[in-house]
Enzyme design. Sequence first.
Site, PDB file in Angstrom:
ATOM      1  N   LYS A  88      -6.833   7.765   1.302  1.00  0.00           N
ATOM      2  CA  LYS A  88      -6.519   7.886   2.733  1.00  0.00           C
ATOM      3  C   LYS A  88      -5.516   9.009   2.944  1.00  0.00           C
ATOM      4  O   LYS A  88      -4.565   9.158   2.164  1.00  0.00           O
ATOM      5  CB  LYS A  88      -5.948   6.554   3.240  1.00  0.00           C
ATOM      6  N   SER A 163      -6.872   1.203  10.773  1.00  0.00           N
ATOM      7  CA  SER A 163      -6.810   2.648  10.783  1.00  0.00           C
ATOM      8  C   SER A 163      -7.475   3.305   9.574  1.00  0.00           C
ATOM      9  O   SER A 163      -7.785   4.490   9.636  1.00  0.00           O
ATOM     10  CB  SER A 163      -5.344   3.093  10.840  1.00  0.00           C
ATOM     11  N   SER A 187      -4.995  -2.741   8.687  1.00  0.00           N
ATOM     12  CA  SER A 187      -5.776  -1.508   8.515  1.00  0.00           C
ATOM     13  C   SER A 187      -6.557  -1.382   7.221  1.00  0.00           C
ATOM     14  O   SER A 187      -7.350  -0.449   7.090  1.00  0.00           O
ATOM     15  CB  SER A 187      -4.865  -0.294   8.651  1.00  0.00           C
TER      16      SER A 187
HETATM   17  N1  GLN Z   1      -4.410  -1.845  14.297  1.00  0.00           N
HETATM   18  C1  GLN Z   1      -3.026  -2.009  14.016  1.00  0.00           C
HETATM   19  C2  GLN Z   1      -2.224  -0.960  14.761  1.00  0.00           C
HETATM   20  O1  GLN Z   1      -2.811  -0.225  15.462  1.00  0.00           O
HETATM   21  C3  GLN Z   1      -2.779  -1.951  12.557  1.00  0.00           C
HETATM   22  C4  GLN Z   1      -2.696  -0.577  12.026  1.00  0.00           C
HETATM   23  C5  GLN Z   1      -2.390  -0.558  10.559  1.00  0.00           C
HETATM   24  O2  GLN Z   1      -2.473  -1.571   9.876  1.00  0.00           O
HETATM   25  N2  GLN Z   1      -2.001   0.607  10.091  1.00  0.00           N
HETATM   26  O3  GLN Z   1      -1.050  -0.883  14.643  1.00  0.00           O
END
Ligand code: GLN
Length: 491
Positions: A88, A163, A187
Amino acid sequence: MNAVGLTIDAARAAVAAQTTTATALAEQHYTRIAKIDGPLSDGTPGDAINSFLALTRDRAFAQAERIDQMAARGESLPPLAGVPIAIKDVLAMRGAPATAGSLILKGYRPPYDATAVSRLEAAGAVLVGKLNCDEFAMGSSNENSAYGPVRNPRALDHVPGGSSGGSAAAVAAHFAVASLGTDTGGSIRQPAAFCGVVGLLPTYGRVSRYGLIAFASSLDRVGPFTRTVRDAATVLEVLAGPDPLDATSADRPADSYVAALDQPVAGLRVGVPAEYFEEGLDPEIRAAIERTIDQLRHAGCTIVPISLPHTRYAIPTYYVIATAEASSNLSRFDGVRFGHRSADSTTLSDMFRHSREEGFGPEVKRRILLGTYALSAGYYDAYYAKAQQVRTLLTRDFLAAFRACDVIVSPMTPTPPFRLGEKVDDPISMYLADVYSVAASLAGICGISVPCGQTATGLPIGVQLMAPHFGEATLLRAAQAVELAQAVPNS
Ligand code: GLN
């Protein structure tokens, strides 16, 4: 040997037996990426999945060559020898672009490796490239990337989740055997569920965060995406363990996660939290999770009803703490030291302002504003301090529940993957996609998403398992039981 369907053990064994080479495996994966990940040669998006932001061919082939020489000399090979793995784009790889999905980091190339990256490579992995993600890992659909959305390989007009959308899609599309993602509030687990792959959230402190571009430091974790539970155990065994470069990494060695998979699950107590099955849960997902619970019962587990009474406060608590930490972490992006610097500024404060205005996307700006507000004088006690107290209550819910059970089973997502564009203009509905993931994030416990079926229209469904702090060996064992049950129709 074909890139499609390869597991870590199969890849490593074939390289060791010299029925293929690490170089050939890397070439096959790059060919597949070029053919399917796009962009298509005529410039149209076509069915381009858009999971890669950069390919790291030189580094990959140099490592593949090293592994092939070791195999030719008959040396014993490390656990990930010759296995193509992608990273990532929030994790540093020396000399490669690291954008975090943001324009503000365009052109930035860190001069060092994240610990997770160097551990994979030391274990023989061939690192093929950097993967698309929501900007600074903020999002649940990968539509917040400044470099375009990622498509779900299982349903191209649907989101892959976020994400770590590129990390899930790359493994689902067989562009890599495994990938690294990060999980702050879901995420890793949510995109794994959306793309039909395995996504593991290790306990906070289990895997070093050194070299990770921070979103919310008390929540951020690094973990693997794989196509099998066994592969997840193999990668975790490589990643886990203390790191002097990360003061929050736990001072305890990795367990033997792969060996633990051989122990039976019969007798394991599986908790079912009432609060995770209330209204808002898609009926097809509910049915798939209930079927999974039945399968665990058939495998000899004891099913225990439990309660996690503060669950409904998890989303608001998460969105106060995560945005507060983000507003602080992201203050370092000011056009001075890395990435984008606005060209049209005459004073220093204009340069800060314009660089941030031009470099950050709308969701990141929204989070910085929310977080700054929650931390500001007069509001700190009402929001930030209160959220920290509720975080303790949420953690205590889990600690109490784990006296009655060894693992917890729940839905991973309230809905199947949604369509591209469906929620982009509705941040609240996007935040609600995290309803089953953020409590484990706040509590610091480990969790995993495992494929457990599909909807009538063929969209993947994932089930979430959670275990106590440092309970990964048990977590993976239960996850493997779920995986095995999928292979047996109507069991
Ligand atoms: N969807 C969550 C957010 O937008 C989690 C994102 C993540 O785990 N990086 O913060």
